[in-house]
Scaffold this motif. Structure first.
Motif, PDB file in Angstrom:
ATOM      1  N   UNK A 165     -25.632  33.078   2.171  1.00  0.00           N
ATOM      2  CA  UNK A 165     -24.270  33.099   2.427  1.00  0.00           C
ATOM      3  C   UNK A 165     -23.889  34.526   2.820  1.00  0.00           C
ATOM      4  N   UNK A 166     -24.170  35.447   1.783  1.00  0.00           N
ATOM      5  CA  UNK A 166     -23.828  36.801   2.055  1.00  0.00           C
ATOM      6  C   UNK A 166     -24.650  37.585   3.303  1.00  0.00           C
ATOM      7  N   UNK A 167     -25.817  37.114   3.557  1.00  0.00           N
ATOM      8  CA  UNK A 167     -26.537  37.698   4.844  1.00  0.00           C
ATOM      9  C   UNK A 167     -27.623  38.204   4.297  1.00  0.00           C
ATOM     10  N   UNK A 168     -28.026  38.251   3.255  1.00  0.00           N
ATOM     11  CA  UNK A 168     -29.282  38.907   2.755  1.00  0.00           C
ATOM     12  C   UNK A 168     -30.257  38.522   3.280  1.00  0.00           C
ATOM     13  N   UNK A 211     -39.795  42.276   2.879  1.00  0.00           N
ATOM     14  CA  UNK A 211     -39.437  43.560   2.611  1.00  0.00           C
ATOM     15  C   UNK A 211     -37.962  43.776   2.325  1.00  0.00           C
ATOM     16  N   UNK A 212     -37.357  42.735   1.475  1.00  0.00           N
ATOM     17  CA  UNK A 212     -36.064  42.909   1.056  1.00  0.00           C
ATOM     18  C   UNK A 212     -36.025  43.592  -0.183  1.00  0.00           C
ATOM     19  N   UNK A 213     -34.893  44.172  -0.802  1.00  0.00           N
ATOM     20  CA  UNK A 213     -35.107  44.641  -2.052  1.00  0.00           C
ATOM     21  C   UNK A 213     -35.456  44.027  -2.956  1.00  0.00           C
ATOM     22  N   UNK A 214     -36.208  44.356  -4.004  1.00  0.00           N
ATOM     23  CA  UNK A 214     -36.726  43.713  -5.245  1.00  0.00           C
ATOM     24  C   UNK A 214     -35.862  43.498  -6.219  1.00  0.00           C
ATOM     25  N   UNK A 215     -35.433  42.329  -6.909  1.00  0.00           N
ATOM     26  CA  UNK A 215     -34.566  42.577  -8.085  1.00  0.00           C
ATOM     27  C   UNK A 215     -35.254  41.647  -9.067  1.00  0.00           C
ATOM     28  N   UNK A 216     -35.218  42.044 -10.575  1.00  0.00           N
ATOM     29  CA  UNK A 216     -35.596  41.051 -11.644  1.00  0.00           C
ATOM     30  C   UNK A 216     -34.416  40.921 -12.353  1.00  0.00           C
ATOM     31  N   UNK A 217     -34.435  39.669 -13.047  1.00  0.00           N
ATOM     32  CA  UNK A 217     -33.634  39.268 -13.874  1.00  0.00           C
ATOM     33  C   UNK A 217     -33.631  40.007 -15.326  1.00  0.00           C
ATOM     34  N   UNK A 218     -32.631  40.746 -15.739  1.00  0.00           N
ATOM     35  CA  UNK A 218     -32.655  41.467 -16.998  1.00  0.00           C
ATOM     36  C   UNK A 218     -31.904  40.652 -18.215  1.00  0.00           C
ATOM     37  N   UNK A 219     -30.951  39.918 -17.555  1.00  0.00           N
ATOM     38  CA  UNK A 219     -30.169  39.178 -18.795  1.00  0.00           C
ATOM     39  C   UNK A 219     -29.646  37.856 -18.094  1.00  0.00           C
ATOM     40  N   UNK A 220     -29.801  36.922 -18.792  1.00  0.00           N
ATOM     41  CA  UNK A 220     -29.182  35.585 -18.433  1.00  0.00           C
ATOM     42  C   UNK A 220     -28.517  34.776 -19.630  1.00  0.00           C
ATOM     43  N   UNK A 221     -27.339  34.500 -19.589  1.00  0.00           N
ATOM     44  CA  UNK A 221     -26.550  33.585 -20.555  1.00  0.00           C
ATOM     45  C   UNK A 221     -25.970  32.279 -19.963  1.00  0.00           C
ATOM     46  N   UNK A 222     -25.989  31.311 -20.772  1.00  0.00           N
ATOM     47  CA  UNK A 222     -25.420  30.036 -20.375  1.00  0.00           C
ATOM     48  C   UNK A 222     -24.264  29.732 -21.686  1.00  0.00           C
ATOM     49  N   UNK A 260     -29.385  49.472  -2.980  1.00  0.00           N
ATOM     50  CA  UNK A 260     -29.336  50.194  -1.877  1.00  0.00           C
ATOM     51  C   UNK A 260     -28.024  49.718  -1.146  1.00  0.00           C
ATOM     52  N   UNK A 261     -27.492  50.821  -0.573  1.00  0.00           N
ATOM     53  CA  UNK A 261     -25.919  50.836  -0.280  1.00  0.00           C
ATOM     54  C   UNK A 261     -25.694  49.775   0.764  1.00  0.00           C
ATOM     55  N   UNK A 262     -26.624  49.672   1.644  1.00  0.00           N
ATOM     56  CA  UNK A 262     -26.247  48.559   2.772  1.00  0.00           C
ATOM     57  C   UNK A 262     -26.556  47.175   2.012  1.00  0.00           C
ATOM     58  N   UNK A 263     -27.224  47.176   0.877  1.00  0.00           N
ATOM     59  CA  UNK A 263     -27.007  45.751   0.294  1.00  0.00           C
ATOM     60  C   UNK A 263     -25.792  45.397  -0.639  1.00  0.00           C
ATOM     61  N   UNK A 264     -25.338  46.534  -1.140  1.00  0.00           N
ATOM     62  CA  UNK A 264     -24.059  46.467  -1.758  1.00  0.00           C
ATOM     63  C   UNK A 264     -22.897  46.133  -0.628  1.00  0.00           C
ATOM     64  N   UNK A 265     -23.002  46.715   0.374  1.00  0.00           N
ATOM     65  CA  UNK A 265     -21.805  46.679   1.552  1.00  0.00           C
ATOM     66  C   UNK A 265     -21.916  45.079   1.897  1.00  0.00           C
TER      67      UNK A 265
END
Length: 145
Positions: free
Chosen positions: A44-47, A55-66, A128-133
């Motif tokens: 929905x954000x447009x990623x 080739x999108x930015x790579x993110x790994x989960x560092x913390x998860x809480x429920x 990446x700034x473009x990602x944040x934007x």
């Protein structure tokens, strides 16, 4: 947090494979629901429009809480609510709420921190700034923190 503070949700029906012997959603499935939510939120954000290939930015989960509030049962429809609440130098924090479909009946809350990494080295890297934007535009305000 009020459900109205979430601009995004995706609806999902609970399947038989997701429940335990008491016909209640098994605890580990909540993280799967958050994963479904974040995948659709990023869409929905447009990623996926901006980075359609691998080739999108790579993110790994560092913390998860429920935090479990009220059981979710077999065949119920739920709304998985997601929002990005903060972006740091290399991390993004996402908040989740699970509600009965179309209702304001909190079933669970969650938090996930994902860290941007340089895949080749595995070390953290600035978001990446473009990602944040994209995320700031979607949420309607600054997420820098």
């Amino acid at each position: 947090m009020a459900r109205s503070e979430f601009k995004f949700h995706v609806r999902k029906r609970v399947r038989y494979a997701e429940i335990d012997a008491q016909a209640v959603v098994f605890n580990s499935r909540y993280l799967e629901y958050f994963d479904i939510g974040i995948t659709e939120y990023w869409r929905a954000v447009g990623v996926y429009d901006r980075w359609p290939a691998r080739d999108s930015p790579e993110f790994h989960v560092a913390r998860a809480e429920v935090d479990y509030k009220v059981p979710i049962l077999l065949d119920e429809e739920i709304d998985i609510c997601v929002r990005c609440s903060r972006v740091g130098r290399s991390s993004m924090t996402f908040l989740f709420e699970l509600h009965g479909a179309g209702q304001d009946d909190l079933r669970a809350t969650g938090l996930e921190v994902s860290v941007h990494v340089e895949e080749a080295r595995g070390s953290t890297a600035p978001v990446p700034n473009e990602f944040l934007t994209l995320f700031e535009a979607f949420e309607g305000g600054s997420l820098r923190g």
